[in-house]
Design a protein around this motif. Sequence first.
Motif, PDB file in Angstrom:
ATOM      1  N   PHE A   1      26.635   2.780   1.409  1.00  0.00           N
ATOM      2  CA  PHE A   1      27.042   2.027   0.136  1.00  0.00           C
ATOM      3  C   PHE A   1      27.505   3.061  -0.890  1.00  0.00           C
ATOM      4  N   ILE A   2      28.384   2.531  -1.703  1.00  0.00           N
ATOM      5  CA  ILE A   2      28.999   3.478  -2.780  1.00  0.00           C
ATOM      6  C   ILE A   2      28.561   2.938  -4.184  1.00  0.00           C
ATOM      7  N   VAL A   3      27.836   3.873  -4.837  1.00  0.00           N
ATOM      8  CA  VAL A   3      27.269   3.317  -6.284  1.00  0.00           C
ATOM      9  C   VAL A   3      28.331   3.959  -7.022  1.00  0.00           C
ATOM     10  N   ASN A   4      28.477   3.324  -8.353  1.00  0.00           N
ATOM     11  CA  ASN A   4      29.138   3.430  -9.652  1.00  0.00           C
ATOM     12  C   ASN A   4      28.896   4.901 -10.112  1.00  0.00           C
ATOM     13  N   THR A   5      29.771   5.690 -10.422  1.00  0.00           N
ATOM     14  CA  THR A   5      29.452   7.140 -10.883  1.00  0.00           C
ATOM     15  C   THR A   5      28.810   7.209 -12.295  1.00  0.00           C
ATOM     16  N   SER A   6      28.725   5.899 -12.973  1.00  0.00           N
ATOM     17  CA  SER A   6      27.901   6.089 -14.039  1.00  0.00           C
ATOM     18  C   SER A   6      26.656   5.893 -13.893  1.00  0.00           C
ATOM     19  N   ALA A   7      26.154   5.747 -12.987  1.00  0.00           N
ATOM     20  CA  ALA A   7      24.579   5.365 -12.349  1.00  0.00           C
ATOM     21  C   ALA A   7      23.930   6.792 -12.612  1.00  0.00           C
ATOM     22  N   THR A   8      22.568   6.876 -13.125  1.00  0.00           N
ATOM     23  CA  THR A   8      21.962   8.211 -13.156  1.00  0.00           C
ATOM     24  C   THR A   8      21.368   8.401 -11.769  1.00  0.00           C
ATOM     25  N   GLU A   9      20.582   9.508 -11.657  1.00  0.00           N
ATOM     26  CA  GLU A   9      19.835   9.902 -10.584  1.00  0.00           C
ATOM     27  C   GLU A   9      18.730   8.945 -10.267  1.00  0.00           C
ATOM     28  N   GLU A  10      18.126   8.480 -11.502  1.00  0.00           N
ATOM     29  CA  GLU A  10      17.112   7.565 -11.373  1.00  0.00           C
ATOM     30  C   GLU A  10      17.249   5.930 -10.738  1.00  0.00           C
ATOM     31  N   GLU A  11      18.567   5.793 -11.198  1.00  0.00           N
ATOM     32  CA  GLU A  11      18.948   4.596 -10.836  1.00  0.00           C
ATOM     33  C   GLU A  11      19.257   4.284  -9.263  1.00  0.00           C
ATOM     34  N   GLN A  12      19.863   5.649  -8.899  1.00  0.00           N
ATOM     35  CA  GLN A  12      20.193   5.587  -7.570  1.00  0.00           C
ATOM     36  C   GLN A  12      18.810   5.542  -6.717  1.00  0.00           C
ATOM     37  N   GLU A  13      17.880   6.323  -7.311  1.00  0.00           N
ATOM     38  CA  GLU A  13      16.563   6.448  -6.539  1.00  0.00           C
ATOM     39  C   GLU A  13      15.964   4.914  -6.689  1.00  0.00           C
ATOM     40  N   ALA A  14      16.073   4.306  -7.673  1.00  0.00           N
ATOM     41  CA  ALA A  14      15.470   2.778  -7.556  1.00  0.00           C
ATOM     42  C   ALA A  14      16.278   1.847  -6.609  1.00  0.00           C
ATOM     43  N   ILE A  15      17.403   2.198  -6.467  1.00  0.00           N
ATOM     44  CA  ILE A  15      18.364   1.103  -5.420  1.00  0.00           C
ATOM     45  C   ILE A  15      17.649   1.670  -3.889  1.00  0.00           C
ATOM     46  N   VAL A  16      17.366   2.950  -3.571  1.00  0.00           N
ATOM     47  CA  VAL A  16      16.830   3.321  -2.528  1.00  0.00           C
ATOM     48  C   VAL A  16      15.552   2.784  -2.223  1.00  0.00           C
ATOM     49  N   GLU A  17      14.558   3.073  -3.340  1.00  0.00           N
ATOM     50  CA  GLU A  17      13.219   2.487  -3.287  1.00  0.00           C
ATOM     51  C   GLU A  17      13.341   1.044  -2.849  1.00  0.00           C
ATOM     52  N   THR A  18      14.177   0.318  -3.509  1.00  0.00           N
ATOM     53  CA  THR A  18      14.008  -1.168  -3.413  1.00  0.00           C
ATOM     54  C   THR A  18      14.469  -1.418  -2.156  1.00  0.00           C
ATOM     55  N   LEU A  19      15.397  -0.970  -1.563  1.00  0.00           N
ATOM     56  CA  LEU A  19      15.816  -1.131   0.038  1.00  0.00           C
ATOM     57  C   LEU A  19      14.654  -0.586   0.951  1.00  0.00           C
ATOM     58  N   ARG A  20      14.111   0.463   0.523  1.00  0.00           N
ATOM     59  CA  ARG A  20      12.990   1.084   1.418  1.00  0.00           C
ATOM     60  C   ARG A  20      11.948  -0.008   1.299  1.00  0.00           C
ATOM     61  N   GLY A  21      11.533  -0.651   0.296  1.00  0.00           N
ATOM     62  CA  GLY A  21      10.565  -1.874   0.093  1.00  0.00           C
ATOM     63  C   GLY A  21      10.946  -2.964   1.023  1.00  0.00           C
ATOM     64  N   VAL A  22      12.133  -3.404   1.129  1.00  0.00           N
ATOM     65  CA  VAL A  22      12.734  -4.362   1.744  1.00  0.00           C
ATOM     66  C   VAL A  22      12.808  -4.267   3.111  1.00  0.00           C
ATOM     67  N   ILE A  23      13.028  -2.968   3.728  1.00  0.00           N
ATOM     68  CA  ILE A  23      13.057  -2.451   5.120  1.00  0.00           C
ATOM     69  C   ILE A  23      11.711  -2.644   5.553  1.00  0.00           C
ATOM     70  N   THR A  24      10.489  -1.978   4.806  1.00  0.00           N
ATOM     71  CA  THR A  24       9.203  -1.677   5.316  1.00  0.00           C
ATOM     72  C   THR A  24       8.560  -3.247   5.236  1.00  0.00           C
ATOM     73  N   SER A  25       8.840  -4.199   4.211  1.00  0.00           N
ATOM     74  CA  SER A  25       8.134  -5.311   4.309  1.00  0.00           C
ATOM     75  C   SER A  25       8.661  -6.150   5.606  1.00  0.00           C
ATOM     76  N   GLY A  26       9.979  -6.051   6.305  1.00  0.00           N
ATOM     77  CA  GLY A  26      10.540  -6.581   7.277  1.00  0.00           C
ATOM     78  C   GLY A  26      10.110  -6.021   8.454  1.00  0.00           C
ATOM     79  N   GLY A  27       9.165  -5.084   8.298  1.00  0.00           N
ATOM     80  CA  GLY A  27       8.633  -4.472   9.873  1.00  0.00           C
ATOM     81  C   GLY A  27       9.344  -3.401  10.169  1.00  0.00           C
ATOM     82  N   GLY A  28      10.145  -2.689   9.589  1.00  0.00           N
ATOM     83  CA  GLY A  28      10.987  -1.671   9.913  1.00  0.00           C
ATOM     84  C   GLY A  28      10.685  -0.405   9.330  1.00  0.00           C
ATOM     85  N   THR A  29      11.495   0.623   9.777  1.00  0.00           N
ATOM     86  CA  THR A  29      11.265   1.970   9.094  1.00  0.00           C
ATOM     87  C   THR A  29      12.540   2.606   8.715  1.00  0.00           C
TER      88      THR A  29
END
Length: 161
Positions: free
Chosen positions: A8-36
């Motif tokens: 996925f491509i994130v807008n260049t105006s996104a800060t490092e914290e916002e990028q990490e928040a997106i990745v962490e959100t997706l990590r939570g979705v994947i682990t809650s669905g029984g994935g890794t």
Amino acid sequence: MRTYEELFIVNTSATEEEQEAIVETLRGVITSGGGTLDKVEKWGVRKLAYRVNRQMEGIYILLEFSTQTAETAKEVERRLRVTDLVIKFITVRMDERMRRVEKRKKRREKRAARKPQITAPLAPVTPGVRPEMPAAPEMPMPAAPLPLEAGPASAEPAAEN
């Protein structure tokens, strides 16, 4: 177990914290669905092939994850679709692609086993040395003048009347 790649491509105006928040959100979705979540790669800012939402550059992030069901991948796509900072995304199911590659590889090996093997030894190749080419026959160039015959007639110019 199904293996997916999510780029996925994130807008260049996104800060490092916002990028990490997106990745962490997706990590939570994947682990809650029984994935890794197997791998997270941040490729950094790259130029886009064409303008998307008035943007010519974007921050590329690659996720590789494994899950039991396709529902998890669909939920990841849904989350990316509703996130404002995400410009574009693509999901590729890798286990099917790897299965096709393996099948193609086996077919090639089978075909190669049927072909007769070359028994004549090849000439050894020395690095930096080109093999000798046979000399081309000496022929005049198409528009080149023919060589003059040496003799008494050609020594004197023709007399004009």
